[in-house]
Design a protein around this motif. Structure first.
Motif, PDB file in Angstrom:
ATOM      1  N   ALA A   1      38.526   7.733 -61.877  1.00 12.95           N
ATOM      2  CA  ALA A   1      37.297   7.772 -62.680  1.00 12.95           C
ATOM      3  C   ALA A   1      37.195   9.057 -63.505  1.00 12.95           C
ATOM      4  CB  ALA A   1      36.073   7.651 -61.767  1.00 12.95           C
TER       5      ALA A   1
ATOM      6  N   ALA B   1      37.872   8.039 -56.869  1.00 13.22           N
ATOM      7  CA  ALA B   1      37.486   9.423 -57.168  1.00 13.22           C
ATOM      8  C   ALA B   1      38.461  10.028 -58.175  1.00 13.22           C
ATOM      9  CB  ALA B   1      37.474  10.249 -55.878  1.00 13.22           C
TER      10      ALA B   1
ATOM     11  N   LEU C   1      31.847   7.041 -55.637  1.00 15.51           N
ATOM     12  CA  LEU C   1      32.279   6.596 -56.956  1.00 15.51           C
ATOM     13  C   LEU C   1      33.034   5.282 -56.822  1.00 15.51           C
ATOM     14  CD1 LEU C   1      33.829   9.764 -58.651  1.00 15.51           C
ATOM     15  CD2 LEU C   1      31.763   8.552 -59.319  1.00 15.51           C
TER      16      LEU C   1
ATOM     17  N   VAL D   1      28.466   3.837 -59.163  1.00 13.50           N
ATOM     18  CA  VAL D   1      28.279   4.444 -57.846  1.00 13.50           C
ATOM     19  C   VAL D   1      27.830   3.359 -56.870  1.00 13.50           C
ATOM     20  CG1 VAL D   1      25.879   5.144 -58.367  1.00 13.50           C
ATOM     21  CG2 VAL D   1      27.180   6.392 -56.626  1.00 13.50           C
TER      22      VAL D   1
ATOM     23  N   THR E   1      35.242   2.262 -59.387  1.00 12.06           N
ATOM     24  CA  THR E   1      35.676   1.859 -60.728  1.00 12.06           C
ATOM     25  C   THR E   1      35.730   0.344 -60.837  1.00 12.06           C
ATOM     26  OG1 THR E   1      38.045   2.004 -60.213  1.00 12.06           O
ATOM     27  CG2 THR E   1      36.983   3.991 -61.097  1.00 12.06           C
TER      28      THR E   1
ATOM     29  N   TRP F   1      27.004   7.823 -61.837  1.00 12.16           N
ATOM     30  CA  TRP F   1      25.973   8.081 -60.808  1.00 12.16           C
ATOM     31  C   TRP F   1      24.717   8.685 -61.401  1.00 12.16           C
ATOM     32  CZ3 TRP F   1      24.284  13.116 -60.037  1.00 12.16           C
ATOM     33  CH2 TRP F   1      25.113  14.144 -60.492  1.00 12.16           C
TER      34      TRP F   1
ATOM     35  N   GLN G   1      33.126   3.397 -64.636  1.00 13.34           N
ATOM     36  CA  GLN G   1      32.728   3.930 -63.327  1.00 13.34           C
ATOM     37  C   GLN G   1      31.269   3.637 -62.986  1.00 13.34           C
ATOM     38  OE1 GLN G   1      31.339   8.266 -63.533  1.00 13.34           O
ATOM     39  NE2 GLN G   1      33.282   8.350 -64.622  1.00 13.34           N
TER      40      GLN G   1
END
Ligand code: ADP
Ligand code: ASP
Ligand code: MG
Length: 415
Positions: free
Chosen positions: A75, A72, A149, A143, A151, A102, A141
């Motif tokens: 990213a 989180a 999230l 999802v 990476t 995302w 990044q």
């Protein structure tokens, strides 16, 4: 209309001035093609974010690269540059919008900190491109199916770009960076390194895996699997200028110039672990490497030798430097089951490799390598080979000397 993916790395996106230059390159391509752009965070940003998670992790005692909250945080750098580039493109009169992982969506597995892309449903993206909009996608990044999230590992924006190119069936995936192509060695270490006009997927994959960070190794793997044409180009062109020819990463058959060795790579991300006084009987290796594998520690090079005393052996192997402490802990905790006398770890090592598809059909490549290193007084600690590469582990202090000696020994500095 054909589709093109353009990717810009951290130094190309380092500040607003640079992002304006990038926007100029994008606008020129967008005049006659559908363009998706993948961006990295500004140079240095991801390091800063990682350092923050280290600090927070110490306080909380539970953060690390495999944590959802690590992702989180780290990213976020790409969100900033994607938004800024889209704004600047709009100011130039080029319709554009930013896309986060995302929003595309770029689906990944849930291996936080080193996630793999497993699917990119591209319908939304294609709709926007067909409506004449440039898509500016945050690299690095994605999802997870659980909605978190994730990476892709350091340098992972290259992989985002190739995955997007595959999903869009783009004619090319152009990786813009701070060098004008793939060189015979890192040009920062060997000033005599030369740009390769073309390099095969196989060679590029080895070079990237063995330390040449110009491309993320997973991006090359993906390009090879999906037949994506990758070009490595410099973003450092005069305003209004065009990039040079760069390097094309393609199938081996498309390369006419036959070389035995194409490049020299090095990595300082290794650590050597030595186990002394092991019992010399079946099952010992299985005991050691089974435990490491169960703990997800990747082992790279391995040598076993007889110890001086009867019935005893020594074993040396390398792991990523980040995993060294954990690997030592794992073997120590199993000392009585494995039965060794002593363990030592050496982080002052480097792996230097020569890579070339010509090795498949030419003898003497190893002889040249060992001879060149011997002449410079560089001691070889561990050797490993595959069909198209030879790697040696040496004292880290000799890395640059070894790279330059090997570069010259294979005539890579000659046109
Ligand atoms: P970006 O931020 O654009 O992703 P990177 O720093 O990840 O750029 O990769 C580019 C760097 O890779 C170059 O500055 C260069 O020092 C390094 N590099 C290492 N090996 C090579 C090589 N064989 N050819 C070109 N560049 C290389
Ligand atoms: N910003 C990320 C990194 O520094 C991803 C990338 O640049 O490719 O690792
Ligand atoms: Mg990179």
């Amino acid at each position: 209309m054909s589709r093109l993916v353009m990717k810009f790395g951290g130094t190309s996106m380092a500040d607003l001035e640079r992002i304006r230059r990038v926007a100029g390159l994008v606008a020129a391509e967008a005049a006659n093609r559908r363009v998706a752009v993948v961006v990295s965070a500004m140079a240095g940003k991801t390091n800063e974010l990682v350092a923050w998670t280290d600090g927070a992790g110490e306080a909380a005692g539970n953060l690390g690269p495999s944590d959802e909250e690590y992702d989180a945080v780290v990213a976020s750098g790409e969100q900033v540059t994607a938004g800024l580039l889209a704004m600047i493109l709009r100011n130039l009169g080029v319709p554009a919008r930013s896309w986060l992982g995302w929003q595309v969506p770029i689906f990944t597995d849930s291996a936080h900190g080193r996630a793999r892309i497993d699917d990119i449903p591209a319908a939304n993206l294609i709709g926007a491109l067909d409506a004449g909009e440039v898509a500016v996608i945050a690299g690095f990044q994605g999802v997870t199916r659980g909605g978190r999230l994730a990476t892709l590992g350091r340098g992972g924006s290259d992989t985002t770009a190739v995955a997007i190119a595959a999903a869009l069936k783009a004619e090319s995936c152009d990786i813009y960076t701070d060098v004008d192509g793939v060189y015979t060695a890192d040009p920062r270490i060997e000033a005599k390194a030369r740009r390769l006009a073309k390099v095969s997927y196989e060679e590029m994959l080895e070079m990237a895996s063995l330390g040449a960070k110009v491309l993320h190794s997973r991006s090359v793997e993906m390009a090879m699997a999906h037949g994506v044409l990758v070009r490595v180009l410099s973003s450092f062109v005069e305003p209004g200028g065009a990039p040079g020819p760069g390097t094309i990463v393609c199938d081996e058959e498309e390369i006419l110039e036959k070389r035995i060795v194409s490049g020299v790579a090095f990595s300082r991300d290794e650590a050597k672990i030595s186990l002394f006084g092991l019992p010399d009987h079946p099952g010992v290796s299985s005991e050691i490497f089974g435990r490491l594998a169960d703990a997800n520690v990747n082992v790279d090079m391995i040598v076993q030798s007889h110890a001086r005393s009867e019935g005893a052996a020594n074993m040396e192997f390398t792991v990523g430097r980040r995993d060294a402490a954990r690997a030592v802990e794992i073997v120590k905790s199993a000392q009585s089951a494995i039965g060794f006398e002593e363990v030592a770890v050496d982080e002052e090592v480097a792996k230097v490799s020569v890579i070339g598809v010509g090795m498949r059909s030419h003898a003497g490549v190893a002889k040249t390598m060992f001879g060149a290193l011997a002449e410079k007084g560089v001691n070889i600690q561990v050797i490993s080979t595959s069909e198209i590469k030879i790697s040696v582990l040496i004292d880290a202090a000799y890395t640059e000397l070894a790279v330059r000696a090997l570069h010259a020994a294979y005539g890579l500095d000659q046109p």
